[in-house]
Design an enzyme around this catalytic site. Sequence first.
Site, PDB file in Angstrom:
ATOM      1  N   LYS A 252      -0.319  63.696  49.144  1.00  0.00           N
ATOM      2  CA  LYS A 252      -1.513  64.404  48.639  1.00  0.00           C
ATOM      3  C   LYS A 252      -2.766  63.606  48.990  1.00  0.00           C
ATOM      4  CE  LYS A 252      -2.719  63.906  44.144  1.00  0.00           C
ATOM      5  NZ  LYS A 252      -4.087  63.412  43.932  1.00  0.00           N
ATOM      6  N   ASN A 253      -2.723  62.311  48.734  1.00  0.00           N
ATOM      7  CA  ASN A 253      -3.947  61.506  48.867  1.00  0.00           C
ATOM      8  C   ASN A 253      -4.287  61.123  50.300  1.00  0.00           C
ATOM      9  OD1 ASN A 253      -4.296  61.812  46.170  1.00  0.00           O
ATOM     10  ND2 ASN A 253      -3.646  59.748  45.612  1.00  0.00           N
TER      11      ASN A 253
ATOM     12  N   CYS B  18     -12.858  62.425  34.245  1.00  0.00           N
ATOM     13  CA  CYS B  18     -11.574  63.105  34.052  1.00  0.00           C
ATOM     14  C   CYS B  18     -10.836  62.347  32.960  1.00  0.00           C
ATOM     15  CB  CYS B  18     -10.802  63.170  35.363  1.00  0.00           C
ATOM     16  SG  CYS B  18      -9.966  61.666  35.756  1.00  0.00           S
TER      17      CYS B  18
ATOM     18  N   ARG C 117     -14.972  57.641  36.310  1.00  0.00           N
ATOM     19  CA  ARG C 117     -14.807  57.833  37.766  1.00  0.00           C
ATOM     20  C   ARG C 117     -16.128  58.174  38.462  1.00  0.00           C
ATOM     21  NH1 ARG C 117      -9.335  60.813  38.963  1.00  0.00           N
ATOM     22  NH2 ARG C 117      -9.531  59.655  40.919  1.00  0.00           N
TER      23      ARG C 117
ATOM     24  N   ASP D 186      -1.221  54.537  40.232  1.00  0.00           N
ATOM     25  CA  ASP D 186      -0.594  55.862  40.162  1.00  0.00           C
ATOM     26  C   ASP D 186       0.889  55.792  39.820  1.00  0.00           C
ATOM     27  OD1 ASP D 186      -2.551  57.411  42.830  1.00  0.00           O
ATOM     28  OD2 ASP D 186      -3.012  56.849  40.768  1.00  0.00           O
TER      29      ASP D 186
ATOM     30  N   ARG E  12      -0.438  69.857  40.455  1.00  0.00           N
ATOM     31  CA  ARG E  12      -1.567  69.408  41.281  1.00  0.00           C
ATOM     32  C   ARG E  12      -1.084  68.417  42.337  1.00  0.00           C
ATOM     33  NH1 ARG E  12      -6.822  67.303  38.565  1.00  0.00           N
ATOM     34  NH2 ARG E  12      -7.049  66.929  40.784  1.00  0.00           N
TER      35      ARG E  12
HETATM   36  C1  EPZ Z   1      -8.012  57.449  44.508  1.00  0.00           C
HETATM   37  O1  EPZ Z   1      -8.976  57.859  43.560  1.00  0.00           O
HETATM   38  C2  EPZ Z   1      -6.798  58.337  44.287  1.00  0.00           C
HETATM   39  N1  EPZ Z   1      -7.172  59.732  44.539  1.00  0.00           N
HETATM   40  C3  EPZ Z   1      -6.294  58.165  42.859  1.00  0.00           C
HETATM   41  O2  EPZ Z   1      -5.122  58.958  42.725  1.00  0.00           O
HETATM   42  C4  EPZ Z   1      -5.923  56.698  42.652  1.00  0.00           C
HETATM   43  O3  EPZ Z   1      -5.508  56.513  41.318  1.00  0.00           O
HETATM   44  C5  EPZ Z   1      -7.151  55.824  42.949  1.00  0.00           C
HETATM   45  O4  EPZ Z   1      -7.622  56.080  44.287  1.00  0.00           O
HETATM   46  C6  EPZ Z   1      -6.828  54.334  42.849  1.00  0.00           C
HETATM   47  O5  EPZ Z   1      -5.810  54.015  43.740  1.00  0.00           O
HETATM   48  C7  EPZ Z   1      -7.285  60.148  45.821  1.00  0.00           C
HETATM   49  O6  EPZ Z   1      -7.075  59.405  46.766  1.00  0.00           O
HETATM   50  C8  EPZ Z   1      -7.655  61.600  46.023  1.00  0.00           C
HETATM   51  P1  EPZ Z   1     -11.225  54.628  43.315  1.00  0.00           P
HETATM   52  P2  EPZ Z   1     -10.493  57.298  43.676  1.00  0.00           P
HETATM   53  O7  EPZ Z   1     -12.551  55.075  43.814  1.00  0.00           O
HETATM   54  O8  EPZ Z   1     -10.823  57.048  45.085  1.00  0.00           O
HETATM   55  C9  EPZ Z   1     -14.390  52.746  40.358  1.00  0.00           C
HETATM   56  C10 EPZ Z   1      -3.692  60.493  41.708  1.00  0.00           C
HETATM   57  O9  EPZ Z   1      -3.057  60.451  40.653  1.00  0.00           O
HETATM   58  N2  EPZ Z   1     -15.429  53.383  41.184  1.00  0.00           N
HETATM   59  O10 EPZ Z   1     -10.371  53.767  44.198  1.00  0.00           O
HETATM   60  O11 EPZ Z   1     -11.346  58.221  42.887  1.00  0.00           O
HETATM   61  C11 EPZ Z   1     -13.539  53.770  39.609  1.00  0.00           C
HETATM   62  O12 EPZ Z   1     -14.164  54.142  38.395  1.00  0.00           O
HETATM   63  C12 EPZ Z   1      -5.117  60.022  41.744  1.00  0.00           C
HETATM   64  O13 EPZ Z   1      -3.225  60.895  42.814  1.00  0.00           O
HETATM   65  C13 EPZ Z   1     -16.768  53.147  40.880  1.00  0.00           C
HETATM   66  O14 EPZ Z   1     -17.094  52.440  39.924  1.00  0.00           O
HETATM   67  O15 EPZ Z   1     -10.376  55.920  42.928  1.00  0.00           O
HETATM   68  C14 EPZ Z   1     -12.245  53.012  39.377  1.00  0.00           C
HETATM   69  O16 EPZ Z   1     -12.378  52.200  38.231  1.00  0.00           O
HETATM   70  C15 EPZ Z   1      -5.610  59.603  40.384  1.00  0.00           C
HETATM   71  N3  EPZ Z   1     -17.720  53.730  41.655  1.00  0.00           N
HETATM   72  C16 EPZ Z   1     -12.142  52.110  40.611  1.00  0.00           C
HETATM   73  O17 EPZ Z   1     -13.439  52.091  41.206  1.00  0.00           O
HETATM   74  C17 EPZ Z   1     -17.415  54.527  42.728  1.00  0.00           C
HETATM   75  O18 EPZ Z   1     -18.337  55.017  43.414  1.00  0.00           O
HETATM   76  C18 EPZ Z   1     -11.148  52.598  41.657  1.00  0.00           C
HETATM   77  O19 EPZ Z   1     -11.434  53.965  41.876  1.00  0.00           O
HETATM   78  C19 EPZ Z   1     -16.049  54.751  43.017  1.00  0.00           C
HETATM   79  C20 EPZ Z   1     -15.073  54.161  42.242  1.00  0.00           C
END
Ligand code: EPZ
Length: 419
Positions: free
Chosen positions: A22-23, A116, A121, A304, A396
Amino acid sequence: MDRIIIRGGERLIGEVKVSGSKNASLPIFAASLLAEGENLFHNVPKLRDILTIARVLKNLGVKVQGENGAYRIDATEVSNNEAPYDLVKTMRASILVLGPLVARMRKARVSLPGGCAIGARPINLHLMGLEAMGAKIDLRSGYVEAKADRLKGADISFDTTTVTGTEHLMMAATLAKGKTVLQNAAMEPEVVDLASVLKKMGAKIEGAGTSLIEIEGVESLHATEHTIIPDRIEAGTLMVAAGLTRGNIKLHRCPFHNMEAVIHKLRETGMEIDPEGEGVRVIGSRRIRSVDVKTQPYPGFPTDMQAQFMTLMSLSRGLSIITETIFENRFIHVNELQRMGADIRIEGNTAIIQGVESLSGAQVMATDLRASASLIVAGLAAEGVTEISRVYHLDRGYEELDKKLAGLGANIKRVKEKD
Ligand code: EPZ
């Protein structure tokens, strides 16, 4: 809303194929906006999130046709540059169309993804990067409005490692004027798969899979063909299911080499996980040893897999500590596991799990994608019947997980309910 009903106690025996990631699929679909021509993507998983990103693209005027796991996506004509709230709110990765739209069409208007269940996020790092590349960003009535005559290469360093932030800016940089450097970039396999698609489209990218990625902008890209990598989180979830039921299963298309941290931890609990021919043999042990885990960006233990691993630890022979370092609210599954008899205590971002002899089936509710998976695997091991509601969360991100588990001998069925 459908429910899933499981009568626990069956050992999982047999073979199953892991679906496409998915990702990896979501950013790759967004990347189609960067070029004219028809892309052909294979091994796309049948998921609600895929249907959502397809609707976002169609809403932009992109031609999208999907059947039997293959998608033809043609973004030659992009007649609209807006991604509306009612679509983005259902799937936050829709924000990934912003950068490609600005890079190719010079402007875009995309609804801000809300928070969410698992956390706020924010996307501040995505927007910081686009601004560094020269985009003018305005936040107005819940939308991001971005415009740039032509993005320019920039040196960008992420305060926090962000998966979609890395993917977003890597895509935007492919058509920028000059060189972009991403420091503290995410190293996830899904970032690498996106980079391989972009390179096949004609992009100049070095360092994907490391924390330093360099992109030399080009004038234009062309469409391509690609087979999506397997989903390492689905594979890990199936492994945990085997571990919980003293099962003996073989996974086909298992991304063994992208799962070092997960496999290492599951072996520590007493499971046997080894390559066997084209696939991977997974054998659960009679006694589940207690193991501590701390979630980290790749190549560390993935957040995850945290909820699913916690279910395994709830039936281990001792005390284990799970620390969640990525998201601020990713223990929502704990209350439901406690209702099934798990002995779990939360202290801040740490869960202390005292293994119990058995879990008991109960009526539980799914709250987010991976929490629903942790309840499903708990039901497989629990005594009696577990009924999980709101399984749309599961749909999803897991392709027919109930059917896959039934195929391995689980006593599991889906009860369709009119919405
Ligand atoms: C990706 O989400 C995945 N989704 C998530 O999978 C996964 O849990 C996550 O990476 C971490 O591995 C997809 O790839 C579609 P991040 P993402 O930006 O990119 C902070 C699932 O279950 N952050 O790596 O949204 C954020 O709050 C989903 O398949 C900022 O502060 O996660 C978090 O604490 C859930 N500012 C940390 O970074 C930003 O601009 C990591 O988030 C962006 C992120």
